[in-house]
Design a protein around this motif. Structure first.
Motif, mmCIF file in Angstrom:
data_model
loop_
_atom_site.group_PDB
_atom_site.id
_atom_site.type_symbol
_atom_site.label_atom_id
_atom_site.label_comp_id
_atom_site.label_asym_id
_atom_site.label_seq_id
_atom_site.Cartn_x
_atom_site.Cartn_y
_atom_site.Cartn_z
ATOM 1 N N LEU A 127 -2.090 -6.322 -12.726
ATOM 2 C CA LEU A 127 -2.025 -7.436 -11.769
ATOM 3 C C LEU A 127 -2.161 -6.848 -10.373
ATOM 4 C CD1 LEU A 127 -1.371 -10.420 -11.042
ATOM 5 C CD2 LEU A 127 1.051 -9.799 -11.148
ATOM 6 N N TYR A 128 -3.157 -7.330 -9.614
ATOM 7 C CA TYR A 128 -3.420 -6.822 -8.266
ATOM 8 C C TYR A 128 -3.267 -7.910 -7.224
ATOM 9 C CZ TYR A 128 -5.440 -2.435 -9.922
ATOM 10 O OH TYR A 128 -5.613 -1.196 -10.476
ATOM 11 N N MET A 129 -2.837 -7.510 -6.036
ATOM 12 C CA MET A 129 -2.955 -8.358 -4.856
ATOM 13 C C MET A 129 -4.032 -7.753 -3.966
ATOM 14 S SD MET A 129 -0.243 -9.493 -1.911
ATOM 15 C CE MET A 129 0.903 -10.172 -3.092
ATOM 16 N N ILE A 130 -5.022 -8.591 -3.615
ATOM 17 C CA ILE A 130 -6.103 -8.128 -2.746
ATOM 18 C C ILE A 130 -5.871 -8.747 -1.372
ATOM 19 C CG2 ILE A 130 -8.602 -8.085 -2.399
ATOM 20 C CD1 ILE A 130 -8.613 -8.715 -5.586
ATOM 21 N N TYR A 131 -5.645 -7.891 -0.395
ATOM 22 C CA TYR A 131 -5.338 -8.368 0.952
ATOM 23 C C TYR A 131 -6.601 -8.852 1.655
ATOM 24 C CZ TYR A 131 -0.816 -6.037 0.444
ATOM 25 O OH TYR A 131 0.422 -5.643 0.021
ATOM 26 N N SER A 132 -6.354 -9.573 2.732
ATOM 27 C CA SER A 132 -7.441 -10.115 3.536
ATOM 28 C C SER A 132 -8.334 -8.999 4.093
ATOM 29 C CB SER A 132 -6.851 -10.928 4.686
ATOM 30 O OG SER A 132 -7.830 -11.718 5.292
ATOM 31 N N GLN A 133 -7.790 -7.820 4.257
ATOM 32 C CA GLN A 133 -8.550 -6.691 4.801
ATOM 33 C C GLN A 133 -9.379 -6.008 3.711
ATOM 34 O OE1 GLN A 133 -5.213 -7.260 5.382
ATOM 35 N NE2 GLN A 133 -5.629 -8.162 7.384
ATOM 36 N N GLY A 134 -9.232 -6.452 2.463
ATOM 37 C CA GLY A 134 -10.051 -5.922 1.382
ATOM 38 C C GLY A 134 -9.381 -4.813 0.588
ATOM 39 N N ASN A 135 -8.262 -4.314 1.068
ATOM 40 C CA ASN A 135 -7.523 -3.303 0.285
ATOM 41 C C ASN A 135 -6.630 -4.007 -0.743
ATOM 42 O OD1 ASN A 135 -6.011 -4.347 2.409
ATOM 43 N ND2 ASN A 135 -4.657 -2.569 2.520
ATOM 44 N N CYS A 136 -5.987 -3.237 -1.603
ATOM 45 C CA CYS A 136 -5.222 -3.891 -2.672
ATOM 46 C C CYS A 136 -4.024 -3.059 -3.116
ATOM 47 C CB CYS A 136 -6.122 -4.186 -3.877
ATOM 48 S SG CYS A 136 -6.824 -2.704 -4.634
ATOM 49 N N ILE A 137 -3.059 -3.730 -3.736
ATOM 50 C CA ILE A 137 -1.932 -3.054 -4.395
ATOM 51 C C ILE A 137 -1.788 -3.663 -5.791
ATOM 52 C CG2 ILE A 137 -0.661 -2.533 -2.275
ATOM 53 C CD1 ILE A 137 1.180 -4.929 -2.935
ATOM 54 N N HIS A 138 -1.101 -2.943 -6.699
ATOM 55 C CA HIS A 138 -0.876 -3.543 -8.016
ATOM 56 C C HIS A 138 0.615 -3.651 -8.323
ATOM 57 C CE1 HIS A 138 0.093 0.254 -10.152
ATOM 58 N NE2 HIS A 138 -0.749 0.792 -9.300
ATOM 59 N N ALA A 139 0.950 -4.608 -9.155
ATOM 60 C CA ALA A 139 2.340 -4.824 -9.560
ATOM 61 C C ALA A 139 2.763 -3.724 -10.526
ATOM 62 C CB ALA A 139 2.479 -6.186 -10.228
#
Lengths: 255, 255
Positions: A127-139
């Protein structure tokens, strides 16, 4: 506003989203914010979108287009979910770059945030969150849920109920209660609610549900939850105003 | 961050505040945010403050100073609670004007918001929110609570429990649960919790309580509330994935 959430547990994924968008309080409409790009048997790709609708719709349109062009890297060919997240981030960046100057000169925000949940054959669900800046983190298993949009009203129930061992059925119910709490406190979040459940290693979406305004289940859980909260509240012990304040009781009021 | 709330019911007022402030996550400290300027028998004046601490502390200091100067309009002489709210708004404006240029050039926010609850002899109890710009609004029987600071996590419980007929005892418990929910979801809100109860037409504060970290009552209600929520959650009916989606069940997933 929008409220979307993704939950990952050892059993799989739950993704949910409301469908209300607004451009000011005087223009409220219904748009789908949960998208399924899965290839049953091969990979499950679920997306939730929040933020500037022209940016997210543009990105979704380009993702569909890329799938139809065999030579393009796309949601069906990228080798890992991390690559998929970066690809989506690149799409957002590209559309924001096209439009940023024009939107900015009228004070319009290009921000958007996405959730990506899924599983590719041979790999675990992610599960990833993709930020408005295009980078991402995962749960991770310590933080098994991610939220985008109007996140705060619906967070207390998630904090109290969810962990990495929660069943998918319970996680789905918790997601609905979280969205329902948000709808009650913020009118810019509203039905229909879309809800998808994916069981790990099955490589197909197990359940997808669209709960409209007045759906019997939604009405039932809202009513029952409210009744339960009121009953629980009435059972809370009375405050002992004389003692029981912990450590020293201090005079805190100004002289 | 800060979380303060004021509740007005037909029975009187409840005001509550946490005590945590932070300048960035690496400088967290404890400051009182609930102040009592009452004159027992004459008037009850309760204030909660959120926002820039130098502005709110400056305003509070000036209010104390004005009380000691008989010829100054002050919290003990102003004829109505509306006048008190405007007076406080003027104090905030004055300090912001002194400091705005200096703070702004280093990107520091001068915003603050206050809650004012009280009653003056011959007048009904009232609850005001004083905005950072110095203007104000007051609560009504339809909207019997006001929040400042980190308001969202603690709002669902207020929305579900409170109305203008709620007893003061129940309103006080509800305020504690609202603050406790906020503390659980946002570490920048924290104990001690200050809580004041004022019974209409009594012209003195009935209860004031300072609940520290580990206060037995706080520990007990948090535990019992969590248990009750979990039990209520487990009693929620299962989702009927096949039917019961309300209106037409539509295929919402993209082809």
């Amino acid at each position: 506003m929008t409220y979307c959430l993704g939950i990952i547990t050892k059993h799989g994924l739950v993704m949910a989203a409301d469908s209300r968008t607004n451009a000011g309080v005087d223009y409220v409409s219904t748009y789908q914010k949960l998208f399924d790009f899965s290839q049953p048997g091969e990979r499950v790709i679920l997306l939730c979108t929040a933020g500037n609708l022209s940016v997210t719709q543009g990105a979704i349109a380009q993702m569909h287009r890329d799938i139809r062009i065999p030579e393009e890297a796309n949601l069906h060919t990228l080798p890992t979910l991390y690559d998929v997240a970066r690809y989506i981030g690149a799409k957002i960046r590209q559309i924001q770059e096209q439009d940023r100057v024009w939107l900015k000169q009228d004070g319009i925000d290009v921000q958007c945030t996405l959730l990506l949940g899924g599983q590719i054959q041979g790999q675990p669900p992610e599960l990833y969150m993709i930020y408005s800046q295009g980078n991402c983190i995962h749960a991770t298993s310590e933080t098994p849920f991610m939220q985008v949009g109007e996140t705060k009203y619906g967070k207390p129930i998630l904090d109290r109920i969810l962990d990495f061992n929660t069943t998918l059925e319970a996680a789905a119910k918790c997601a609905l209660l979280s969205i329902d709490s948000t709808m009650k406190s913020n009118i810019s979040v509203g039905p229909p609610i879309n809800l998808v459940v994916y069981e790990k290693d099955s490589f197909k979406v197990q359940h997808d549900l669209r709960l409209r305004l007045g759906a019997p289940y939604l009405t039932k859980i809202r009513k029952q939850w409210e009744t339960s909260l009121r009953e629980a509240f009435e059972r809370m012990p009375d405050i002992d105003w004389e003692r029981d304040t912990g450590g020293n009781v201090e005079e805190f009021l100004d002289p």
